[in-house]
Design a protein around this motif. Structure first.
Motif, PDB file in Angstrom:
ATOM      1  N   PHE A  27     -20.594  -5.091  46.708  1.00 52.39           N
ATOM      2  CA  PHE A  27     -20.624  -5.978  45.535  1.00 52.39           C
ATOM      3  C   PHE A  27     -21.421  -5.314  44.399  1.00 52.39           C
ATOM      4  O   PHE A  27     -20.970  -5.270  43.255  1.00 52.39           O
ATOM      5  CB  PHE A  27     -21.238  -7.337  45.917  1.00 52.39           C
ATOM      6  N   CYS A  28     -22.603  -4.784  44.730  1.00 52.76           N
ATOM      7  CA  CYS A  28     -23.449  -4.162  43.693  1.00 52.76           C
ATOM      8  C   CYS A  28     -22.721  -2.981  43.059  1.00 52.76           C
ATOM      9  O   CYS A  28     -22.758  -2.783  41.846  1.00 52.76           O
ATOM     10  CB  CYS A  28     -24.785  -3.698  44.282  1.00 52.76           C
ATOM     11  N   ASN A  29     -22.033  -2.224  43.884  1.00 53.64           N
ATOM     12  CA  ASN A  29     -21.282  -1.084  43.393  1.00 53.64           C
ATOM     13  C   ASN A  29     -20.200  -1.539  42.394  1.00 53.64           C
ATOM     14  O   ASN A  29     -19.978  -0.928  41.352  1.00 53.64           O
ATOM     15  CB  ASN A  29     -20.642  -0.410  44.623  1.00 53.64           C
ATOM     16  N   GLU A  30     -19.562  -2.649  42.722  1.00 54.49           N
ATOM     17  CA  GLU A  30     -18.478  -3.176  41.883  1.00 54.49           C
ATOM     18  C   GLU A  30     -19.016  -3.639  40.519  1.00 54.49           C
ATOM     19  O   GLU A  30     -18.354  -3.461  39.494  1.00 54.49           O
ATOM     20  CB  GLU A  30     -17.819  -4.342  42.636  1.00 54.49           C
ATOM     21  N   ILE A  31     -20.197  -4.233  40.512  1.00 55.48           N
ATOM     22  CA  ILE A  31     -20.802  -4.671  39.245  1.00 55.48           C
ATOM     23  C   ILE A  31     -21.048  -3.438  38.363  1.00 55.48           C
ATOM     24  O   ILE A  31     -20.724  -3.448  37.173  1.00 55.48           O
ATOM     25  CB  ILE A  31     -22.163  -5.384  39.490  1.00 55.48           C
ATOM     26  N   GLY A  32     -21.582  -2.382  38.978  1.00 55.97           N
ATOM     27  CA  GLY A  32     -21.812  -1.137  38.228  1.00 55.97           C
ATOM     28  C   GLY A  32     -20.511  -0.637  37.603  1.00 55.97           C
ATOM     29  O   GLY A  32     -20.465  -0.259  36.435  1.00 55.97           O
ATOM     30  N   LYS A  33     -19.428  -0.711  38.379  1.00 55.15           N
ATOM     31  CA  LYS A  33     -18.128  -0.251  37.873  1.00 55.15           C
ATOM     32  C   LYS A  33     -17.627  -1.130  36.722  1.00 55.15           C
ATOM     33  O   LYS A  33     -17.058  -0.645  35.752  1.00 55.15           O
ATOM     34  CB  LYS A  33     -17.078  -0.282  38.997  1.00 55.15           C
ATOM     35  N   GLY A  34     -17.846  -2.432  36.856  1.00 57.34           N
ATOM     36  CA  GLY A  34     -17.377  -3.362  35.820  1.00 57.34           C
ATOM     37  C   GLY A  34     -18.065  -3.121  34.482  1.00 57.34           C
ATOM     38  O   GLY A  34     -17.458  -3.247  33.423  1.00 57.34           O
ATOM     39  N   LEU A  35     -19.340  -2.746  34.539  1.00 57.16           N
ATOM     40  CA  LEU A  35     -20.119  -2.595  33.302  1.00 57.16           C
ATOM     41  C   LEU A  35     -19.821  -1.279  32.582  1.00 57.16           C
ATOM     42  O   LEU A  35     -19.983  -1.183  31.371  1.00 57.16           O
ATOM     43  CB  LEU A  35     -21.617  -2.656  33.624  1.00 57.16           C
ATOM     44  N   LYS A  36     -19.388  -0.272  33.332  1.00 56.98           N
ATOM     45  CA  LYS A  36     -19.203   1.068  32.724  1.00 56.98           C
ATOM     46  C   LYS A  36     -17.802   1.226  32.167  1.00 56.98           C
ATOM     47  O   LYS A  36     -16.814   0.898  32.815  1.00 56.98           O
ATOM     48  CB  LYS A  36     -19.439   2.146  33.791  1.00 56.98           C
ATOM     49  N   ARG A  37     -17.751   1.781  30.960  1.00 57.12           N
ATOM     50  CA  ARG A  37     -16.466   1.982  30.294  1.00 57.12           C
ATOM     51  C   ARG A  37     -15.501   2.833  31.139  1.00 57.12           C
ATOM     52  O   ARG A  37     -14.320   2.509  31.270  1.00 57.12           O
ATOM     53  CB  ARG A  37     -16.727   2.687  28.971  1.00 57.12           C
ATOM     54  N   SER A  38     -16.029   3.900  31.761  1.00 58.34           N
ATOM     55  CA  SER A  38     -15.142   4.838  32.465  1.00 58.34           C
ATOM     56  C   SER A  38     -14.557   4.239  33.749  1.00 58.34           C
ATOM     57  O   SER A  38     -13.519   4.686  34.227  1.00 58.34           O
ATOM     58  CB  SER A  38     -15.897   6.125  32.800  1.00 58.34           C
ATOM     59  N   THR A  39     -15.219   3.245  34.333  1.00 61.62           N
ATOM     60  CA  THR A  39     -14.738   2.698  35.603  1.00 61.62           C
ATOM     61  C   THR A  39     -14.235   1.253  35.476  1.00 61.62           C
ATOM     62  O   THR A  39     -13.722   0.691  36.435  1.00 61.62           O
ATOM     63  CB  THR A  39     -15.884   2.705  36.651  1.00 61.62           C
ATOM     64  N   HIS A  40     -14.394   0.695  34.275  1.00 66.25           N
ATOM     65  CA  HIS A  40     -14.075  -0.730  34.087  1.00 66.25           C
ATOM     66  C   HIS A  40     -12.653  -1.088  34.528  1.00 66.25           C
ATOM     67  O   HIS A  40     -12.436  -2.109  35.178  1.00 66.25           O
ATOM     68  CB  HIS A  40     -14.288  -1.112  32.618  1.00 66.25           C
ATOM     69  N   ALA A  41     -11.702  -0.229  34.212  1.00 61.41           N
ATOM     70  CA  ALA A  41     -10.293  -0.545  34.497  1.00 61.41           C
ATOM     71  C   ALA A  41     -10.056  -0.761  35.988  1.00 61.41           C
ATOM     72  O   ALA A  41      -9.267  -1.627  36.375  1.00 61.41           O
ATOM     73  CB  ALA A  41      -9.392   0.564  33.975  1.00 61.41           C
ATOM     74  N   GLN A  42     -10.775   0.000  36.838  1.00 61.52           N
ATOM     75  CA  GLN A  42     -10.552  -0.166  38.290  1.00 61.52           C
ATOM     76  C   GLN A  42     -11.402  -1.281  38.897  1.00 61.52           C
ATOM     77  O   GLN A  42     -11.189  -1.648  40.052  1.00 61.52           O
ATOM     78  CB  GLN A  42     -10.916   1.113  39.055  1.00 61.52           C
ATOM     79  N   ALA A  43     -12.366  -1.776  38.156  1.00 58.61           N
ATOM     80  CA  ALA A  43     -13.290  -2.765  38.755  1.00 58.61           C
ATOM     81  C   ALA A  43     -12.611  -4.114  38.932  1.00 58.61           C
ATOM     82  O   ALA A  43     -11.812  -4.535  38.095  1.00 58.61           O
ATOM     83  CB  ALA A  43     -14.520  -2.910  37.873  1.00 58.61           C
TER      84      ALA A  43
END
Ligand code: GLC
Length: 454
Positions: A27-43
């Motif tokens: 879950f924590c990893n997913e939040i990090g992905k959601g916040l970052k522009r480069s990973t947002h699309a996959q989150a």
């Protein structure tokens, strides 16, 4: 004592410490992905910036209209904020008929505008020019405080013509089409944001807003420097912004597959948004009753419960054909029961199957099934809350919660705290408070804070 067969049946719902830790880190990893522009699309957890940068100070004053769409009902409210004195709220509830939930979007917004016009008339405010806060509790990309593009419908809604559109504009146009009220939409917000705002109004240490109702979601206050999706002009002059996680979608890339049961899969398969909102389908009021229905069905088929009843075949048929016959509110009622009376449980068993005298053992088993389903839901919610608290820099964090499951379930709060004690970092303190009408008062507070910021 609960017998071994029921324990075995419910085993898949009991999350081990290892599983809890694993879901937590995913879950924590997913939040990090959601916040970052480069990973947002996959989150899965989109972590949408809300453009609400300030929590209330407590000095907010004035009259505001609020709309609340997103649960079982639709509400129109007139909220009078009176600074440090108690606010007043006048409100009217309108049903949202099933055909509107899945009919053309324009008709839904026309209905909303009609209810709004009637309300304004009734309160003799036709010429009042009141600012309106719109609590629209679905995932939206916000382009500003009053522009929100729906990304997908959730919770049984599926009105064509709204996804990809600005719901602020659609509401505005519906109001214009009627032409009988002069109302300005000044803010669109999620119910979690409303909850956080209304709790922060009472307790300035509140940083997280959670809903466990028909749907399940949370928001929290994040440092703007971590919210990469927020354009520069919206960061300048601000330190923080409320982020709407949309955690209901967590698990859509398989992160929850190692804990999802066959019952979760069936609930998902039969839903109108198959393979979406998987975390929500394990935690929220729209689905918990269904999970219990499916487990109960299996328990009767395997002759684990109601062993002595000659009508077991009929019970199976009832459960098979009557989808949603077992509601989430029944779980709360059953879990409120005490041994050996089991008054609610007996009443519900009678309602469902016509069985007059359920045995104490059957009632115990029935209650245990409900407990396992709701305890797992609370554990998952607590994992999410703990992940947010641990991200926040403050030493003490208060969490505002609302929603029918949290509000009416006798032990949901206790279950949540139990897991939080395991996961929240030891140098932090937390507390949970029940929100009072986040979707109504919260909408007025966002509107008030927005006008002040301007
Ligand atoms: C659903 C919606 C979300 C809302 C939640 C609680 O998950 O997508 O926006 O906050 O339900 O109502």
């Amino acid at each position: 004592m609960i017998d071994v067969e029921v324990r075995e049946l419910m085993q898949p719902f009991l999350l081990s410490d290892y599983q809890v830790q694993e879901v937590y880190s995913r879950f924590c990893n997913e939040i990090g992905k959601g916040l970052k522009r480069s990973t947002h699309a996959q989150a899965n957890t989109k972590c949408f910036p809300t453009y609400v940068h300030e929590l209330p100070t407590g000095n907010e004053m004035g009259k505001y209209l609020a709309l609340d769409l997103g649960g079982t009902n639709f509400r129109v409210l007139l909220v009078t904020l009176k600074g440090h004195h108690d606010d007043t709220v006048q409100s009217q509830i309108y049903a949202v008929p099933k055909d509107l939930m899945i009919g053309p979007g324009v008709e839904l917004f026309d209905h909303i505008a009609e209810c709004l016009a009637k309300f304004v008339d009734k309160h003799e405010m036709r010429n009042a020019h009141l600012p309106l806060g719109f609590t629209f509790s679905f995932p939206c990309v916000q382009m500003g405080l009053k522009e929100a593009m729906l990304t997908r419908w959730t919770k049984g809604f599926d009105c064509p013509g709204v996804e990809g559109e600005d719901v602020g504009r659609m509401l505005h146009e519906a109001i214009q089409r009627r032409g009988d009220a002069d109302i300005a939409v000044v803010a669109i917000l999620n119910d979690t944001t409303g909850t956080l705002m209304s709790c922060a109004h009472r307790n300035p240490e509140c940083r997280v807003g959670v809903i466990v109702g028909t749907g399940c979601n949370a928001c929290y206050l994040e440092d703007v420097q971590n919210v990469e999706l927020l354009e520069h002009q919206f960061r300048r002059g601000h330190q923080q912004v409320i982020v709407n996680i949309e955690w209901g979608a967590f698990g859509e890339s398989g992160q929850l597959d190692f804990v999802r049961t066959e019952y979760d899969k069936e609930v998902d398969r039969k839903s109108i948004n198959c393979s979406e909102q998987l975390f929500e389908k394990m935690t929220s009021g729209m689905y918990l009753g269904e999970l219990v229905r499916l487990v109960l069905l299996r328990a009767i088929e395997r002759n684990i419960i109601f062993k002595l009843s000659p009508k077991r075949k009929e019970y199976v048929e009832t459960l098979q054909h009557k989808v949603h016959i077992y509601e989430t509110k029944h779980i709360s009622e059953v879990e409120s029961d005490s041994f050996p009376e089991f008054l609610n449980t007996r009443r519900i068993i009678k309602q469902l199957f016509g069985l007059e005298k359920a045995t104490v053992e059957d009632c115990q088993k029935f209650k245990y099934i409900c407990e396992c389903v709701s305890r797992r839901a609370a554990t998952l919610v607590a994992i999410g809350i703990s992940g947010l608290i641990n991200r926040i820099n403050d030493r003490k964090v208060v969490v505002g919660i609302d929603g029918s499951v949290y509000r009416y379930h006798p032990k949901f709060d206790a279950y949540i705290r139990e897991t939080m004690h395991k996961l929240v970092k030891s140098d932090k303190q937390f507390d949970i408070m029940l929100s009072e009408d986040g979707s109504g008062r919260g909408a007025a507070l966002v509107a008030a804070v927005a006008s002040k910021t301007k």
